[in-house]
Design a protein around this motif. Structure first.
Motif, mmCIF file in Angstrom:
data_model
loop_
_atom_site.group_PDB
_atom_site.id
_atom_site.type_symbol
_atom_site.label_atom_id
_atom_site.label_comp_id
_atom_site.label_asym_id
_atom_site.label_seq_id
_atom_site.Cartn_x
_atom_site.Cartn_y
_atom_site.Cartn_z
ATOM 1 N N LYS A 14 9.932 -13.410 -1.949
ATOM 2 C CA LYS A 14 10.699 -14.331 -2.736
ATOM 3 C C LYS A 14 9.821 -15.354 -2.904
ATOM 4 O O LYS A 14 10.213 -16.138 -4.287
ATOM 5 C CB LYS A 14 11.860 -14.708 -1.903
ATOM 6 N N THR A 15 8.838 -15.741 -2.452
ATOM 7 C CA THR A 15 7.822 -17.014 -2.710
ATOM 8 C C THR A 15 6.777 -16.596 -3.503
ATOM 9 O O THR A 15 5.868 -17.453 -4.004
ATOM 10 C CB THR A 15 7.468 -17.672 -1.148
ATOM 11 N N GLY A 16 6.472 -15.233 -3.809
ATOM 12 C CA GLY A 16 5.446 -14.881 -4.734
ATOM 13 C C GLY A 16 4.079 -14.366 -3.923
ATOM 14 O O GLY A 16 3.456 -13.756 -4.550
ATOM 15 N N ASN A 17 4.369 -14.339 -2.754
ATOM 16 C CA ASN A 17 3.166 -13.666 -1.795
ATOM 17 C C ASN A 17 3.039 -12.252 -1.772
ATOM 18 O O ASN A 17 4.286 -11.545 -2.003
ATOM 19 C CB ASN A 17 3.260 -14.104 -0.334
ATOM 20 N N THR A 18 2.372 -11.580 -2.050
ATOM 21 C CA THR A 18 1.887 -10.251 -1.988
ATOM 22 C C THR A 18 1.494 -9.650 -0.681
ATOM 23 O O THR A 18 0.503 -10.297 -0.190
ATOM 24 C CB THR A 18 1.165 -9.662 -3.396
ATOM 25 N N TYR A 19 1.788 -8.322 -0.690
ATOM 26 C CA TYR A 19 1.407 -7.633 0.566
ATOM 27 C C TYR A 19 1.053 -6.159 0.024
ATOM 28 O O TYR A 19 1.812 -5.664 -0.570
ATOM 29 C CB TYR A 19 2.618 -7.527 1.718
ATOM 30 N N LYS A 54 2.875 5.804 -2.944
ATOM 31 C CA LYS A 54 2.139 5.540 -4.337
ATOM 32 C C LYS A 54 2.461 4.204 -4.809
ATOM 33 O O LYS A 54 1.509 3.588 -5.402
ATOM 34 C CB LYS A 54 3.072 6.505 -5.274
ATOM 35 N N ASN A 55 3.663 3.706 -4.546
ATOM 36 C CA ASN A 55 3.851 2.236 -4.822
ATOM 37 C C ASN A 55 3.535 1.668 -3.486
ATOM 38 O O ASN A 55 4.277 1.703 -2.639
ATOM 39 C CB ASN A 55 5.166 1.960 -5.472
ATOM 40 N N SER A 56 2.650 0.574 -3.578
ATOM 41 C CA SER A 56 2.096 0.094 -2.287
ATOM 42 C C SER A 56 2.294 -1.457 -2.154
ATOM 43 O O SER A 56 1.915 -2.204 -1.257
ATOM 44 C CB SER A 56 0.749 0.536 -1.966
ATOM 45 N N VAL A 57 2.799 -2.104 -3.176
ATOM 46 C CA VAL A 57 2.535 -3.467 -3.291
ATOM 47 C C VAL A 57 4.080 -4.313 -3.140
ATOM 48 O O VAL A 57 4.846 -3.921 -3.760
ATOM 49 C CB VAL A 57 1.948 -4.147 -4.448
ATOM 50 N N PHE A 58 4.051 -5.240 -2.070
ATOM 51 C CA PHE A 58 5.437 -5.724 -2.068
ATOM 52 C C PHE A 58 5.272 -7.211 -2.273
ATOM 53 O O PHE A 58 4.390 -7.751 -1.723
ATOM 54 C CB PHE A 58 5.974 -5.616 -0.460
ATOM 55 N N TYR A 118 6.546 -8.887 8.141
ATOM 56 C CA TYR A 118 5.273 -8.853 8.274
ATOM 57 C C TYR A 118 4.661 -9.488 9.394
ATOM 58 O O TYR A 118 4.990 -10.727 9.862
ATOM 59 C CB TYR A 118 4.681 -9.466 6.975
ATOM 60 N N TYR A 119 4.093 -8.756 10.260
ATOM 61 C CA TYR A 119 3.403 -9.121 11.268
ATOM 62 C C TYR A 119 1.706 -9.607 11.200
ATOM 63 O O TYR A 119 1.139 -8.525 11.221
ATOM 64 C CB TYR A 119 3.538 -8.397 12.438
ATOM 65 N N ASN A 120 1.203 -10.822 10.866
ATOM 66 C CA ASN A 120 -0.099 -11.095 11.007
ATOM 67 C C ASN A 120 -0.718 -11.377 12.356
ATOM 68 O O ASN A 120 -0.456 -12.110 13.091
ATOM 69 C CB ASN A 120 -0.373 -12.546 10.218
ATOM 70 N N HIS A 121 -1.542 -10.286 12.513
ATOM 71 C CA HIS A 121 -2.077 -10.379 14.064
ATOM 72 C C HIS A 121 -3.326 -11.270 14.201
ATOM 73 O O HIS A 121 -4.072 -11.361 15.198
ATOM 74 C CB HIS A 121 -2.839 -8.883 14.039
ATOM 75 N N GLU A 156 3.545 -0.205 -7.979
ATOM 76 C CA GLU A 156 2.075 0.289 -8.047
ATOM 77 C C GLU A 156 1.053 -0.977 -8.211
ATOM 78 O O GLU A 156 1.434 -1.848 -8.991
ATOM 79 C CB GLU A 156 2.112 1.138 -9.396
ATOM 80 N N GLU A 157 0.332 -0.756 -7.452
ATOM 81 C CA GLU A 157 -1.061 -1.675 -7.421
ATOM 82 C C GLU A 157 -1.565 -1.754 -8.988
ATOM 83 O O GLU A 157 -1.862 -0.922 -9.351
ATOM 84 C CB GLU A 157 -2.089 -1.645 -6.423
ATOM 85 N N GLU A 158 -1.712 -2.881 -9.610
ATOM 86 C CA GLU A 158 -2.372 -3.110 -10.878
ATOM 87 C C GLU A 158 -3.674 -3.094 -10.878
ATOM 88 O O GLU A 158 -4.458 -3.677 -9.792
ATOM 89 C CB GLU A 158 -1.695 -4.537 -11.482
#
Length: 137
Positions: free
Chosen positions: A33-38, A26-30, A97-100, A128-130
């Motif tokens: 500490k530097t403000g990047n969202t996933y 339901k809540n999907s946004v992380f 987080y693994y960026n492929h 939750e995503e805004e």
């Protein structure tokens, strides 16, 4: 899975899988500490739904040497990047987080970002995503 891939899974990760075994959060946004969202698209099950499971995905990634040996995927983003837990002794259970998206020959380790100390911390940090003004996420 621990025996098949010769690894030790943290107690928190094991408990998460025994309770949920995949699914859509339901809540999907992380936010790190530097403000990047996933954005977590879904949690990958141990036993496959739609033919996808942690074991199948990990086997494919390892066959191509596309992921560091110490990372195990447990969730993904819509674009195919992965959220993984560590099986290294030094930080077992930590979330990365693994960026492929990288070129053949590059070291996959260069495309890994630390996110949280545990799956519990990671999940508890999801929000939750805004929606924008038009009501779209």
């Amino acid at each position: 899975m621990e025996q098949k891939f010769h690894m030790k899974i943290s107690a928190a990760v094991r408990e998460h899988y025994l309770t949920y075994n995949g699914g859509y959060p339901k809540n999907s946004v992380f936010t790190d500490k530097t403000g990047n969202t996933y954005n977590v698209g879904w949690f990958i099950p141990i036993s496959g739904r739609k033919g996808r499971s942690v074991g199948k995905i990990l086997t494919l990634l390892r066959e191509d040497d596309a992921i560091p040996e110490w990372l195990i995927p447990f969730a993904d983003e819509a674009g195919g990047n992965l959220f993984c837990f560590s099986v290294r002794e030094a930080d077992c259970g930590a979330i990365y987080y693994y960026n492929h998206e990288f070129e053949y020959g590059e070291n996959p380790e260069d495309h890994v970002t630390y996110l949280a100390e545990s799956i519990t911390t990671f999940i508890n940090s999801l929000v939750e995503e805004e929606n924008d003004e038009d009501g779209e996420a």
